[in-house]
Design a protein around this motif. Structure first.
Motif, PDB file in Angstrom:
ATOM      1  N   UNK A 300     -24.962  10.527  15.460  1.00  0.00           N
ATOM      2  CA  UNK A 300     -26.412  10.731  15.541  1.00  0.00           C
ATOM      3  C   UNK A 300     -27.086  10.266  14.250  1.00  0.00           C
ATOM      4  N   UNK A 301     -28.044   9.361  14.410  1.00  0.00           N
ATOM      5  CA  UNK A 301     -28.840   8.885  13.279  1.00  0.00           C
ATOM      6  C   UNK A 301     -30.103   9.734  13.184  1.00  0.00           C
ATOM      7  N   UNK A 302     -30.328  10.318  12.024  1.00  0.00           N
ATOM      8  CA  UNK A 302     -31.479  11.193  11.818  1.00  0.00           C
ATOM      9  C   UNK A 302     -32.750  10.376  11.644  1.00  0.00           C
ATOM     10  N   UNK A 303     -33.742  10.609  12.524  1.00  0.00           N
ATOM     11  CA  UNK A 303     -35.021   9.896  12.469  1.00  0.00           C
ATOM     12  C   UNK A 303     -36.157  10.890  12.236  1.00  0.00           C
ATOM     13  N   UNK A 304     -36.662  11.025  11.003  1.00  0.00           N
ATOM     14  CA  UNK A 304     -37.790  11.944  10.760  1.00  0.00           C
ATOM     15  C   UNK A 304     -39.086  11.381  11.339  1.00  0.00           C
ATOM     16  N   UNK A 305     -39.819  12.213  12.041  1.00  0.00           N
ATOM     17  CA  UNK A 305     -41.060  11.801  12.696  1.00  0.00           C
ATOM     18  C   UNK A 305     -42.220  12.610  12.128  1.00  0.00           C
ATOM     19  N   UNK A 306     -43.288  11.906  11.784  1.00  0.00           N
ATOM     20  CA  UNK A 306     -44.475  12.577  11.270  1.00  0.00           C
ATOM     21  C   UNK A 306     -45.265  13.160  12.440  1.00  0.00           C
TER      22      UNK A 306
END
Length: 392
Positions: A300-306
């Motif tokens: 799992x690649x961590x994708x931070x979303x605003x």
């Protein structure tokens, strides 16, 4: 009833089909049953074909002999597939089952070509065909046994999701058709004295070649890297979205290195305000659940979303509206604003379906015009991702 009895007596822990050892035992059982039954049929038909001077019966016997070889190859393939990963093959040897299926398929085509040649010569130089109750009896027995074989292979193939055994089941079903054709040729000759033995042999050969060609396509697909099953794709996405804290997923890629050897990667969206260690812990938990519950090695690649950014929400809304105007484009993600001194970069990804032949330049201009209408200082930067899941 016979199939269940054979499985229960030859496969230990037969209900645990997720276990690679149990799966291999299923394959061994199917192969051994195939070897024994096909040797019996091949011997009977070859002897009968010689005694009756029938090329079609002999051709059918050679076809059964090919099935014996196929079962041996399948047996070897399943045994090799049990080997764990090593230095040269870190993902294991499970794909050897697919290779076995491919070898079987090519062998079927080769035999079909040779049988067609022999049958065509028989048309040019016909000989008297002998018929007797033994001929009809053995052919009827062969049809019944092949019907059972097809059901036997299909049941095991479904139980362990085996491409190789599914191909073998198809071959057994085709044998029913070819043997029925030979039987009809014998009946026609008996009542009308029309010698269509060579023609029946050609039909059998053509059917064998066609079957082999179709099996080559089926068995080569997973070796070439086919798109993942839609049910699997839906399961992975749905289960990950069910984790608390996951806002969305995208860029799923699935690699199949053989039954029980599935590796995947996916981008998982989380709130950018969340503590990075907490989000990383969530990724670890997802990966752990998938290996324990589904035997899927997922990264799992961590994708931070605003989130809660009105300007970004307005931009995302425009992008999603424009996507609807383009066949072959979908799933906008990683939408972000990178402010600059004189302009702001609007960066996002789109998934492209290759079959649609999207005009990338025209699509980029269309999205750019829509966003510049909102703010002339916006510069659009789109990354077009490949669709590795057939739009699932």
């Amino acid at each position: 009833m016979i199939t269940e009895t054979i499985i229960k007596n030859t496969v230990k822990n037969y209900e645990n089909t997720a276990d690679p050892n149990v799966r291999s035992d299923y394959g061994n059982t199917a192969a051994i049953v195939g070897i024994c039954t096909n040797i019996i049929l091949a011997a009977c038909k070859l002897i009968l074909g010689i005694l009756a001077s029938s090329i079609s019966i002999a051709a059918d016997g050679i076809n059964n002999l090919t099935d014996t070889t196929s079962s041996i190859i399948t047996l070897v393939g399943f045994r090799i597939s049990r080997r764990p990963g090593d230095k040269e093959h870190p993902y294991g040897h499970a794909r050897s089952e697919y290779i076995a299926g491919m070898v079987v398929s090519v062998l079927i085509v080769v035999v079909g070509i040779e049988l067609f040649r022999s049958s065509f010569l028989k048309i040019l130089n016909p000989t008297t065909v002998s018929t007797s109750p033994w001929v009809y009896g053995i052919l009827v027995f062969s049809i019944i046994l092949k019907l059972w074989q097809s059901r036997f292979y299909n049941k095991i193939a479904a139980s362990i999701n085996s491409v190789a055994l599914a191909a073998t089941a198809t071959d057994s079903r085709n044998d029913v058709i070819t043997t029925t054709t030979v039987l009809l040729a014998m009946i026609i000759y008996h009542f009308t004295n029309w010698n269509i033995d060579g023609y029946a042999g050609c039909f059998v050969a053509i059917f064998i070649m066609k079957s082999g060609y179709e099996l080559i396509k089926d068995t080569s697909s997973p070796l070439l890297g086919e798109a993942p099953d839609s049910t699997l794709v839906k399961m992975i996405k749905t289960e990950i979205l069910g984790f608390n804290g996951v806002l969305g997923v995208h860029d799923l890629v699935v690699h199949n290195y053989g039954p029980g050897q599935i590796f995947a990667s996916i981008h998982v969206e989380v709130d950018s305000r969340e503590n990075v260690m907490t989000s990383h812990e969530l990724m670890d938990e997802i990966e752990k659940v998938f290996i324990e519950k589904h035997d899927i090695h997922i990264t799992c690649h961590l994708d931070p979303v605003e989130v809660n950014n009105p300007k970004l929400e307005e931009i995302a809304k425009i992008i999603k509206e424009e996507v609807k105007n383009w066949n072959g484009l979908r799933d906008p993600h990683d939408i972000r604003i990178v402010p600059g001194e004189h302009h702001s970069n609007i960066i996002f990804d789109l998934v492209e379906t290759p079959e649609e032949n999207v005009d990338i330049s025209a699509a980029t201009d269309a999205f750019s015009n829509r966003l510049k209408a909102l703010d002339p200082t916006y510069e659009v930067n789109i990354r077009f991702d490949s669709d590795y899941t057939r739009g699932n």
